[in-house]
Design a protein around this motif. Structure first.
Motif, mmCIF file in Angstrom:
data_model
loop_
_atom_site.group_PDB
_atom_site.id
_atom_site.type_symbol
_atom_site.label_atom_id
_atom_site.label_comp_id
_atom_site.label_asym_id
_atom_site.label_seq_id
_atom_site.Cartn_x
_atom_site.Cartn_y
_atom_site.Cartn_z
ATOM 1 N N GLN A 118 0.821 -1.216 0.000
ATOM 2 C CA GLN A 118 0.000 0.000 0.000
ATOM 3 C C GLN A 118 0.856 1.267 0.000
ATOM 4 O OE1 GLN A 118 0.241 -1.961 2.682
ATOM 5 N NE2 GLN A 118 0.856 -0.644 4.365
ATOM 6 N N GLN A 149 -6.117 2.816 1.118
ATOM 7 C CA GLN A 149 -5.655 1.936 0.054
ATOM 8 C C GLN A 149 -5.558 2.742 -1.239
ATOM 9 O OE1 GLN A 149 -5.268 -1.754 1.026
ATOM 10 N NE2 GLN A 149 -5.137 -0.376 2.783
ATOM 11 N N VAL A 153 -2.488 -0.528 -4.467
ATOM 12 C CA VAL A 153 -3.334 -1.658 -4.095
ATOM 13 C C VAL A 153 -4.346 -1.952 -5.201
ATOM 14 C CG1 VAL A 153 -5.009 -2.508 -2.411
ATOM 15 C CG2 VAL A 153 -3.023 -1.209 -1.643
#
Length: 327
Positions: A118, A149, A153
């Protein structure tokens, strides 16, 4: 004691490691992502999976994404890229990276382990996704839930060719088995219950609690069974650091709620809302720092982990304590 301060054995995560082995054998999979909250054992599981891949003869590269490296394009994975590749032209650069990774006598698909994906910068995420989709690498990544996120991600952890597993805290039987393996002997029931309650099943917290108790001489074996001295469960500096970093993710308003909870939990939700506004307790719950509990018409807020209160209490000045209680 069988294990020291190094890596603890992987107990209770056998289903997840077996899923990785399946993904490793099936080239349709392009990624294997391990998600979970801080301290549940994501990195330890990923390391075990990387070791399995290496044992199968695959080349394994490792990288850790950090907030600092995120400010530099390709900063986290630069050491894994072939030297001399010009990435100013993304298309030509990707082809050069793919050729470089496949060069040499040990050519073949690589496994690339990226911890805390992340925090990866966008250039690294895009390049890795291209390498995944072309079959050059199998991405083995960890991602921390309960945090924002971002693009990395979305780019790397989505799609039907990426298998994702979510780790939760260990259950009581898993903790008992882990402690017996680590200590090379059974643990007294009272000691087991105290360690379960204090750690909340979080593997990192459990490890630091055990190491702290061993170092202080409060956890001792009599040749048959391990006992914790009553009322003594010291942690380590590492544990305080980890919990402190977790609490530091709350903003100033959230910190006020956490400090008040440390002094007088459970706190009626209405009081928490009055102190900081309704959005703050909701944000704390989403981030896993508090639990909101409803019992019929009564809704209260509690700290999500008992260790949070200990760390908060240690850093709370007397006058700040008074202000919170009088406010």
């Amino acid at each position: 004691m069988r294990e020291g301060a190094g890596r603890w054995p992987l107990v209770g995560r056998e289903p997840e490691t077996d899923l990785f082995t399946e993904a490793l054998a099936d080239r349709r999979w392009r990624g294997f992502v391990v998600g979970g909250a801080a301290g549940v054992g994501k990195s330890r599981l990923a390391e075990e999976c990387g070791d399995r891949a290496a044992a199968e003869g695959l080349r394994v590269g490792r990288a850790t994404a950090t907030a600092a490296a995120r400010t530099v394009p390709l900063g986290a994975i630069a050491h894994l890229l072939p030297t001399g590749v010009d990435l100013s032209d993304p298309v030509a650069g990707f082809a050069a990276v793919a050729r470089g990774l496949n060069a040499g006598p040990d050519r073949g698909r690589r496994v690339l382990l990226v911890d805390d994906v992340q925090l990866l910068d966008s250039a690294s995420a895009l390049l890795l996704r291209q390498l995944m989709d072309s079959g050059v690498i199998l991405l083995l990544a960890t991602v921390r839930t309960g945090e924002p996120q971002g693009m990395a991600v979305t780019a790397l952890c989505g799609g039907d060719v990426v298998r994702r597993v979510e780790l939760t805290v260990l259950r009581a039987p898993q903790i008992e088995a882990l402690l017996q393996t680590v200590l090379d002997g059974p643990v007294a029931r009272r000691t087991l219950h105290e360690l379960i309650a204090a750690s909340g099943g979080n593997v990192l917290y459990l490890r630091e609690l055990v190491l702290g108790a061993l170092t202080a001489g409060d956890l001792r074996g009599d040749g048959e069974i391990w006992h914790l001295r009553e009322g003594r469960l010291p942690g380590t500096a590492r544990l305080t650091e980890v919990v402190g970093a977790r609490l530091a993710t709350a903003d100033a308003a959230g910190r006020s709620v956490l400090e008040l909870l440390d002094l007088c939990e459970p706190l009626p939700l209405a009081d928490a809302d009055a102190l900081a506004g309704p959005r703050v307790p909701a944000a704390l719950e989403r981030s896993g720092l508090v639990r909101v509990v409803q019992d019929r018409r009564r809704v209260t807020v509690r700290l999500a982990h008992p260790l949070y209160g200990e760390v908060l209490r240690a850093g709370l000045p007397v006058l700040r304590r008074r202000d919170l209680l009088l406010g």
